[in-house]
Structure formats: structure tokens, C-alpha cells
Write a protein that holds these residues in place. Structure first.
Motif, PDB file in Angstrom:
ATOM      1  N   ILE A 256      42.592   7.064  40.087  1.00 58.10           N
ATOM      2  CA  ILE A 256      41.339   7.964  39.906  1.00 58.10           C
ATOM      3  C   ILE A 256      40.662   7.816  41.416  1.00 58.10           C
ATOM      4  CG2 ILE A 256      39.132   8.083  38.747  1.00 58.10           C
ATOM      5  CD1 ILE A 256      40.266   6.367  36.724  1.00 58.10           C
ATOM      6  N   ASN A 257      40.496   9.160  41.803  1.00 63.62           N
ATOM      7  CA  ASN A 257      39.882   9.395  42.893  1.00 63.62           C
ATOM      8  C   ASN A 257      38.232   9.852  42.746  1.00 63.62           C
ATOM      9  OD1 ASN A 257      41.959   9.082  44.729  1.00 63.62           O
ATOM     10  ND2 ASN A 257      42.818  11.134  43.821  1.00 63.62           N
ATOM     11  N   LYS A 258      37.306   9.349  43.233  1.00 74.30           N
ATOM     12  CA  LYS A 258      35.895   9.570  43.279  1.00 74.30           C
ATOM     13  C   LYS A 258      35.695  10.658  44.293  1.00 74.30           C
ATOM     14  CE  LYS A 258      31.612   8.823  42.072  1.00 74.30           C
ATOM     15  NZ  LYS A 258      30.730  10.183  42.507  1.00 74.30           N
ATOM     16  N   ILE A 259      35.430  11.909  43.600  1.00 71.75           N
ATOM     17  CA  ILE A 259      35.274  13.008  44.408  1.00 71.75           C
ATOM     18  C   ILE A 259      33.670  13.480  44.761  1.00 71.75           C
ATOM     19  CG2 ILE A 259      35.819  15.635  44.834  1.00 71.75           C
ATOM     20  CD1 ILE A 259      38.083  13.619  44.830  1.00 71.75           C
ATOM     21  N   VAL A 260      33.388  13.578  45.888  1.00 74.98           N
ATOM     22  CA  VAL A 260      32.024  13.911  46.151  1.00 74.98           C
ATOM     23  C   VAL A 260      31.645  15.645  46.019  1.00 74.98           C
ATOM     24  CG1 VAL A 260      29.998  14.081  47.742  1.00 74.98           C
ATOM     25  CG2 VAL A 260      31.474  12.218  47.872  1.00 74.98           C
ATOM     26  N   THR A 261      30.873  15.920  45.379  1.00 75.32           N
ATOM     27  CA  THR A 261      30.684  17.343  45.015  1.00 75.32           C
ATOM     28  C   THR A 261      29.018  17.758  45.110  1.00 75.32           C
ATOM     29  OG1 THR A 261      30.296  17.020  42.713  1.00 75.32           O
ATOM     30  CG2 THR A 261      32.572  17.324  43.146  1.00 75.32           C
ATOM     31  N   ASP A 262      28.490  16.925  45.514  1.00 78.49           N
ATOM     32  CA  ASP A 262      26.699  17.211  45.508  1.00 78.49           C
ATOM     33  C   ASP A 262      26.472  16.672  47.153  1.00 78.49           C
ATOM     34  OD1 ASP A 262      24.024  15.711  45.094  1.00 78.49           O
ATOM     35  OD2 ASP A 262      24.056  17.488  44.124  1.00 78.49           O
ATOM     36  N   ILE A 263      25.380  17.601  47.551  1.00 80.68           N
ATOM     37  CA  ILE A 263      24.992  17.305  48.982  1.00 80.68           C
ATOM     38  C   ILE A 263      23.926  16.176  48.921  1.00 80.68           C
ATOM     39  CG2 ILE A 263      23.017  19.017  48.701  1.00 80.68           C
ATOM     40  CD1 ILE A 263      25.081  18.376  51.843  1.00 80.68           C
ATOM     41  N   VAL A 264      23.434  16.051  48.044  1.00 80.98           N
ATOM     42  CA  VAL A 264      22.540  14.868  47.894  1.00 80.98           C
ATOM     43  C   VAL A 264      23.269  13.310  48.112  1.00 80.98           C
ATOM     44  CG1 VAL A 264      20.795  13.485  46.665  1.00 80.98           C
ATOM     45  CG2 VAL A 264      20.758  15.807  46.604  1.00 80.98           C
ATOM     46  N   GLU A 265      24.322  13.470  47.037  1.00 79.70           N
ATOM     47  CA  GLU A 265      25.331  12.455  47.112  1.00 79.70           C
ATOM     48  C   GLU A 265      25.916  12.015  48.750  1.00 79.70           C
ATOM     49  OE1 GLU A 265      29.036  10.241  44.752  1.00 79.70           O
ATOM     50  OE2 GLU A 265      28.455  12.684  44.595  1.00 79.70           O
ATOM     51  N   LEU A 266      26.447  13.181  49.221  1.00 81.94           N
ATOM     52  CA  LEU A 266      26.962  13.165  50.420  1.00 81.94           C
ATOM     53  C   LEU A 266      25.887  12.660  51.582  1.00 81.94           C
ATOM     54  CD1 LEU A 266      29.484  13.864  52.166  1.00 81.94           C
ATOM     55  CD2 LEU A 266      28.449  16.073  52.449  1.00 81.94           C
ATOM     56  N   GLU A 267      25.000  12.806  51.484  1.00 83.72           N
ATOM     57  CA  GLU A 267      23.680  12.545  52.430  1.00 83.72           C
ATOM     58  C   GLU A 267      23.393  11.089  52.375  1.00 83.72           C
ATOM     59  OE1 GLU A 267      20.757  15.453  51.979  1.00 83.72           O
ATOM     60  OE2 GLU A 267      21.538  16.848  53.556  1.00 83.72           O
ATOM     61  N   GLU A 268      23.207  10.472  51.129  1.00 84.70           N
ATOM     62  CA  GLU A 268      23.228   9.302  50.765  1.00 84.70           C
ATOM     63  C   GLU A 268      24.338   8.390  51.326  1.00 84.70           C
ATOM     64  OE1 GLU A 268      22.785   9.027  46.376  1.00 84.70           O
ATOM     65  OE2 GLU A 268      20.656   9.644  46.650  1.00 84.70           O
TER      66      GLU A 268
END
Length: 205
Positions: free
Chosen positions: A2-14
């Protein structure tokens, strides 16, 4: 798996946190006098473009200073002889956004330029870039939108300029053998490789 994928800019910046102040400060929308030497000393640049079939990045190389600084907002890049795929030029006709990455042998920092390009074929312009009476097919006139240097971490990690990391060309597949394999034997790879060195010398410009 299971791969956790980043899809949100807020999450990425965190995940990455705030950019270092210097990484913001270094960006300008013109060729700063202190950025000029990086362009004038570079014999190699990667040119990135985007088109209807996707993105492309293409190497461009010549003697240092081959890209002319017309003024603080304009660069001139001659398009020398190549394989005539003209992927970059096709893309520019569709979408004129370009990105350049300048490298200088032995130097860790690189220079990045983003802008928009147009393909110029005026005889006077081509003459400016004549080499041994051979003209480029065209010249890219690039209007600068952003310029900034990239720190040396990537170059240091890769040991790009460390002679001890260089490998023998024979350790990798030859150009002819790759073409023969890809064509399933229809291409004469041995003949291609035999003549390659001389062909490159004869067709460099």
C-alpha cells in the motif's frame, strides 16, 4: 504493498515545511549582473519544453558563452545541427514556455531560467552565431521570467565532476547495439558503431 500518495498541497507543505529564506530571496525576474557569469561560463544547458504529446528535455552544448545575453530579459540560444527530431521546437510552437538548467564543469551551483521562447530564422540573427561559416538552423529568443541559482547538493551527492566516478563507455551498451536490438535486427548496428566516431566529428556543426 500500500502506497501513501500525496494529493493535497497542504499535506505536501506540512511534509517539507517552509522554504529557506535564501531560496525565495535568490529568485529574480531578470538576469542579475551576478547571474551573468554563470550563463557566460556554461558550455552546457538542458532545455525543457512541453507540448501536446507531453514534456521533453533536451541537451544543448557548445563552447562556453554560446548562449548570448541580449539584455537583462533576453537570451539567444542557437539551435545547432542535431538529429532533426526537433521535439523541443515542435513543443515551443504549441506552448512557448521553456526552462533552462545551466551547468559549468567543476562548479557545484547551477543556474535555472524559466521563460518563453520564439523561433527566429532572420538571416542577420543566424549570422551572429556562425561557426566556421556554418549557420545554426534557427535561434531561440527566450524572454526571461525567472532566474535563480540552485545550491550544490545534487552535484555533490552525485559526484558529477569527480573524475574517480567516471566509467568506461564500453561498460554501457553501444548506440548501434541498442538500435539493432530495438529494431529487432533490422538495423545494422555494427556498421553504425564503426562509423559513429567519424560521423560525429564530420557533423558536429
Amino acid at each position: 504493498m500500500i502506497n501513501k500518495i500525496v494529493t493535497d498541497i497542504v499535506e505536501l507543505e506540512e511534509i517539507y515545511g517552509k522554504p529557506a529564506p535564501a531560496s525565495i530571496l535568490k529568485e529574480v525576474n531578470y538576469i542579475h549582473p551576478l547571474y551573468r557569469p554563470f550563463i557566460e561560463s556554461s558550455p552546457f544547458v538542458s532545455l525543457a519544453t512541453v507540448g501536446p504529446e507531453g514534456m521533453d528535455v533536451s541537451p544543448r552544448g557548445d563552447q562556453a558563452g554560446f548562449i548570448h545575453i541580449e539584455d537583462e530579459k533576453t537570451l539567444l540560444l542557437p539551435d545547432r545541427r542535431g538529429n532533426n527530431r526537433i521535439d523541443s521546437l515542435r513543443n515551443i510552437l504549441h506552448d512557448n514556455r521553456v526552462a533552462l538548467l545551466f551547468l559549468i564543469p567543476g562548479i557545484g551551483e547551477t543556474l535555472r531560467v524559466n521563460g518563453r521562447a520564439e523561433i527566429v530564422i532572420d538571416p542577420e540573427m543566424l549570422e551572429r552565431f556562425a561557426y566556421r561559416n556554418i549557420l545554426p538552423c534557427s535561434v531561440l529568443r527566450i524572454t526571461v521570467g525567472a532566474v535563480f541559482f540552485q545550491c550544490s547538493r545534487a552535484i555533490l551527492r552525485s559526484k558529477l565532476w569527480d573524475v574517480s566516478t567516471q566509467i568506461e563507455r564500453s561498460n554501457l551498451p553501444g548506440v548501434g547495439s541498442m538500435l539493432k536490438e530495438i529494431s529487432k535486427g533490422d538495423f545494422d548496428g555494427a556498421d553504425y558503431d564503426e562509423k559513429l566516431t567519424q560521423r560525429l566529428k564530420d557533423s558536429l556543426y
